[in-house]
Scaffold this motif. Sequence first.
Motif, mmCIF file in Angstrom:
data_model
loop_
_atom_site.group_PDB
_atom_site.id
_atom_site.type_symbol
_atom_site.label_atom_id
_atom_site.label_comp_id
_atom_site.label_asym_id
_atom_site.label_seq_id
_atom_site.Cartn_x
_atom_site.Cartn_y
_atom_site.Cartn_z
ATOM 1 N N ALA A 106 44.477 37.015 38.201
ATOM 2 C CA ALA A 106 46.056 37.557 38.588
ATOM 3 C C ALA A 106 47.286 36.724 37.542
ATOM 4 O O ALA A 106 48.424 37.069 37.469
ATOM 5 C CB ALA A 106 46.269 37.846 39.904
ATOM 6 N N ALA A 107 46.946 34.831 38.314
ATOM 7 C CA ALA A 107 47.406 34.238 37.952
ATOM 8 C C ALA A 107 47.917 34.384 35.843
ATOM 9 O O ALA A 107 48.903 34.321 35.766
ATOM 10 C CB ALA A 107 47.377 33.151 38.711
ATOM 11 N N ARG A 108 46.987 34.253 35.924
ATOM 12 C CA ARG A 108 47.163 33.945 33.887
ATOM 13 C C ARG A 108 47.780 35.618 33.469
ATOM 14 O O ARG A 108 48.423 35.495 32.122
ATOM 15 C CB ARG A 108 45.585 34.217 33.731
ATOM 16 N N LEU A 109 47.445 36.873 34.135
ATOM 17 C CA LEU A 109 48.206 38.185 33.674
ATOM 18 C C LEU A 109 49.899 37.863 34.107
ATOM 19 O O LEU A 109 50.533 38.564 33.491
ATOM 20 C CB LEU A 109 47.806 38.946 35.161
ATOM 21 N N LEU B 82 52.513 45.534 39.437
ATOM 22 C CA LEU B 82 51.872 44.787 40.461
ATOM 23 C C LEU B 82 50.058 44.765 40.144
ATOM 24 O O LEU B 82 50.028 45.059 38.875
ATOM 25 C CB LEU B 82 51.660 46.007 41.039
ATOM 26 N N ILE B 83 49.896 43.240 40.210
ATOM 27 C CA ILE B 83 48.050 43.571 39.852
ATOM 28 C C ILE B 83 47.904 43.166 41.625
ATOM 29 O O ILE B 83 47.851 42.837 42.259
ATOM 30 C CB ILE B 83 48.060 41.855 39.267
ATOM 31 N N ALA B 84 46.752 44.196 41.287
ATOM 32 C CA ALA B 84 45.298 44.399 42.940
ATOM 33 C C ALA B 84 43.985 43.975 42.825
ATOM 34 O O ALA B 84 44.055 43.842 40.892
ATOM 35 C CB ALA B 84 45.630 45.419 43.290
ATOM 36 N N ALA B 85 43.552 43.360 43.916
ATOM 37 C CA ALA B 85 42.172 42.887 43.096
ATOM 38 C C ALA B 85 41.352 43.323 44.086
ATOM 39 O O ALA B 85 41.898 43.380 45.813
ATOM 40 C CB ALA B 85 42.173 41.551 43.114
ATOM 41 N N THR B 86 40.261 43.479 44.272
ATOM 42 C CA THR B 86 39.022 43.790 45.200
ATOM 43 C C THR B 86 37.404 43.231 45.101
ATOM 44 O O THR B 86 37.515 43.329 43.734
ATOM 45 C CB THR B 86 39.339 45.559 45.805
ATOM 46 N N ASN B 87 36.834 43.327 45.835
ATOM 47 C CA ASN B 87 35.362 43.419 45.615
ATOM 48 C C ASN B 87 34.915 44.008 45.762
ATOM 49 O O ASN B 87 33.556 43.897 46.203
ATOM 50 C CB ASN B 87 35.023 41.929 46.168
#
Length: 373
Positions: A48-51, A146-151
């Motif tokens: 996400a940080a790189r994006l 918006l960048i979202a993450a999940t496992n």
Amino acid sequence: MSRYRQQDNLLGQANSFLEVLEQISQIAPLDKPVLVIGERGTGKELIAARLHFLSKRWDQNYIKLNCAALSESLLESELFGYEAGAFTGASKRREGRFEVAHNGTLFLDELANTSGLIQEKLLRVVEYGEFERVGGSKSVKTDVRLIAATNEDLPTLADAGEFRADLLDRLAFDVITIPPLRERREDIMMLAENFAINMAREMEMELFSGFTEKAKRTLLEYDWPGNIRELKNVVERAVYRTNNPHLPVHEIILDPFESAFRPQGRVKTNDRVNGSDSTIKQAQPDTFISKEIIESADVTPLTPSTKQESVEYPIDLKERSQQYEIDMIKQALADSQFNQKKTAEKLSLTYHQLRGYLKKYNLLDSSAESVEA
């Protein structure tokens, strides 16, 4: 330059990982939402940080928030802010993360843990670029990537009605799926050496003398369920325990709990909660329940003899059934050390179904309820 340091661990030469880096380079310049999917410890936050830093917004705010760390009401306030007088203690207006991230990027981790209310408000922000603060009626405009993450598997959750399908459609302009470390065997030693060198610097060693063949075999043959985060801990521990710049690391301790003297049993007490003896830490009110709310001293084990006790009629069947549900939920909470996710698993419920029961029977943390009020 320090803000780029967190990206140093995005190392690798496995084809699957290089494809991820290429995908990041392609999508980063676009002002479109991105979903980052991956197991725990794979580096979703680094992606996400790189994006953000490869985007046109790189010089604007990059705001992060873990959605699993807050209750629904607190998460709503954190994301969208609130007006003065919105609830007890709201003495003045406060900007939420969407306002702070205006013209920049907002990264939401553990997206699958959000409630239907939060998902509905997120959908409006993604679709129309506006929202309302808690306790307010005026729309606030915002321009946020918006960048979202999940496992978790969001399409499966959407099919089961546990995640809004329309929100998933909006967020999934593109999806970056990070391969687990066990699928990147050729990257293990590269990452391990990087972590070891950094640890040697931290310990002010004059050099790092590498790994023995035995140590390399241990690192390469392990499956790494905790992925890169686990690898980092294991390698740093090995360097610190060796504590000699002129000796290569030989002993790899994969499980620091392994000991001939490790306690074998569990001592479960009704007042055991994470963080303190009385109430849980405010950082995770959505996952743990305060012991005062559960009134653990009144929890009665649901043994066969309890269920077969003699009954004097007439009885109120509805009231008795509700009390049985309450007792069972309290018992499961106590058995799960008041962790709601574990409790839901024990009761064969989804997380959100359990939350519904907790609200129905007023078993939620009183501090969260006061905010909702």
